[in-house]
Design an enzyme around this catalytic site. Structure first.
Site, PDB file in Angstrom:
ATOM      1  N   LYS A 253     -16.232  -4.641   6.594  1.00  0.00           N
ATOM      2  CA  LYS A 253     -17.393  -4.188   7.369  1.00  0.00           C
ATOM      3  C   LYS A 253     -18.602  -3.940   6.470  1.00  0.00           C
ATOM      4  CE  LYS A 253     -15.639  -0.437   9.242  1.00  0.00           C
ATOM      5  NZ  LYS A 253     -14.254  -0.417   8.729  1.00  0.00           N
TER       6      LYS A 253
ATOM      7  N   ARG B 238     -15.808   5.975  15.681  1.00  0.00           N
ATOM      8  CA  ARG B 238     -14.417   5.773  15.262  1.00  0.00           C
ATOM      9  C   ARG B 238     -13.450   6.395  16.249  1.00  0.00           C
ATOM     10  NH1 ARG B 238     -15.482   5.086   9.398  1.00  0.00           N
ATOM     11  NH2 ARG B 238     -13.590   4.588   8.287  1.00  0.00           N
TER      12      ARG B 238
ATOM     13  N   ARG C 127      -9.342  -2.479  -4.409  1.00  0.00           N
ATOM     14  CA  ARG C 127     -10.809  -2.351  -4.349  1.00  0.00           C
ATOM     15  C   ARG C 127     -11.318  -1.419  -5.454  1.00  0.00           C
ATOM     16  NH1 ARG C 127     -13.720  -0.882   1.267  1.00  0.00           N
ATOM     17  NH2 ARG C 127     -12.664   1.117   1.093  1.00  0.00           N
TER      18      ARG C 127
ATOM     19  N   ARG D 183     -11.972   4.457  -5.261  1.00  0.00           N
ATOM     20  CA  ARG D 183     -12.194   5.583  -4.352  1.00  0.00           C
ATOM     21  C   ARG D 183     -10.895   6.348  -4.197  1.00  0.00           C
ATOM     22  NH1 ARG D 183     -15.194   3.210   0.955  1.00  0.00           N
ATOM     23  NH2 ARG D 183     -13.731   4.664   1.908  1.00  0.00           N
TER      24      ARG D 183
ATOM     25  N   ARG E 127      -4.933   6.093   6.484  1.00  0.00           N
ATOM     26  CA  ARG E 127      -6.178   5.608   7.107  1.00  0.00           C
ATOM     27  C   ARG E 127      -5.875   4.509   8.130  1.00  0.00           C
ATOM     28  NH1 ARG E 127      -9.596   3.846   2.261  1.00  0.00           N
ATOM     29  NH2 ARG E 127     -11.278   3.471   3.725  1.00  0.00           N
TER      30      ARG E 127
END
Ligand code: AMP
Length: 209
Positions: free
Chosen positions: A13, A88, A122, A153, A164
């Site tokens: 996204k 969300r 990532r 992160r 998540r």
């Protein structure tokens, strides 16, 4: 154009949002970025949000709705905006109806297996927000745009990634039905290469060649 980017964490996204916003000349409103900046600046909102984010849980609806309502009132949103990471929950989507009209919802679809591989590999630049994947870094540890050391992160660590994804399926996925009923969903295959995904999004928005 007033847009929403929907999709699980790691669907791309953010990457696609940057490109679409550049192309359409509209601001990208990433609620994750807003929260991370609030945490860095140790604002009351940031301090309250941190414990949720670290666990991979959602920040309470009331907090998020206030943040987005306030942000959309800024002058730069008058000609359109792209919401990346909001709404969300169905409660957030219901609230959004009260202060913004939406033209299209881009739903970027990727399997859980691919998402786990993407998120755990990532790496991000803490200075400019650039995003990388370890498989493409060839051992490099710094940002190619600004030279900062890349970091992972906290919420991209393996245990948090799984929560998540569970949160996405339980709380955010129902939004696909919510916006399908309103005729706004444009489904995009998020497993394809970044450029193809971008082209598909533009076509879905009637902006493609
Ligand atoms: P993101 O960068 O969009 O993956 O967001 C990182 C984290 O920020 C999420 O895992 C949530 O904890 C929190 N967050 C971002 N946007 C929202 C939202 N609309 N509602 C609730 N929590 C959010």
């Amino acid at each position: 154009m007033n847009l929403i980017f929907l999709g699980p964490p790691g669907a791309g996204k953010g990457t696609q949002a940057v490109r679409v916003c550049e192309r359409l000349g509209i601001p990208q409103i990433s609620t994750g970025d807003i929260l991370r900046s609030a945490i860095r600046n140790q604002t009351p909102t940031g301090l309250a949000a941190k414990s949720y984010i670290d666990k991979g849980e959602l920040v309470p609806d009331s907090v998020m709705i206030d943040i987005v309502r306030e942000r959309l009132a800024h002058a730069d949103c008058a000609g359109g905006f792209l919401l990346d990471g909001f709404p969300r929950t169905v409660a957030q989507a219901q609230a959004l109806k009260g202060f913004a009209s939406i033209d299209a919802v881009i739903d970027i679809d990727v399997s859980d297996e691919t998402l786990v591989a993407r998120l755990s590999g990532r790496r991000v630049c803490p200075a400019c927000g650039g995003t990388y994947h370890v498989s493409r870094l060839a051992g490099a540890t710094t940002c190619e745009k600004c030279g900062q050391t890349l970091v992972q992160r906290d919420d991209d660590k393996a245990e948090t990634v799984l929560s998540r994804l569970a949160v996405y399926h339980a709380q955010t996925e129902p939004l696909i039905g919510f916006y399908t009923q309103r005729g706004l969903i444009r489904k995009i295959d998020g497993a394809q290469p970044v450029d193809d995904c971008f082209a598909a999004i533009l076509r879905a928005l009637g902006e493609g060649k």
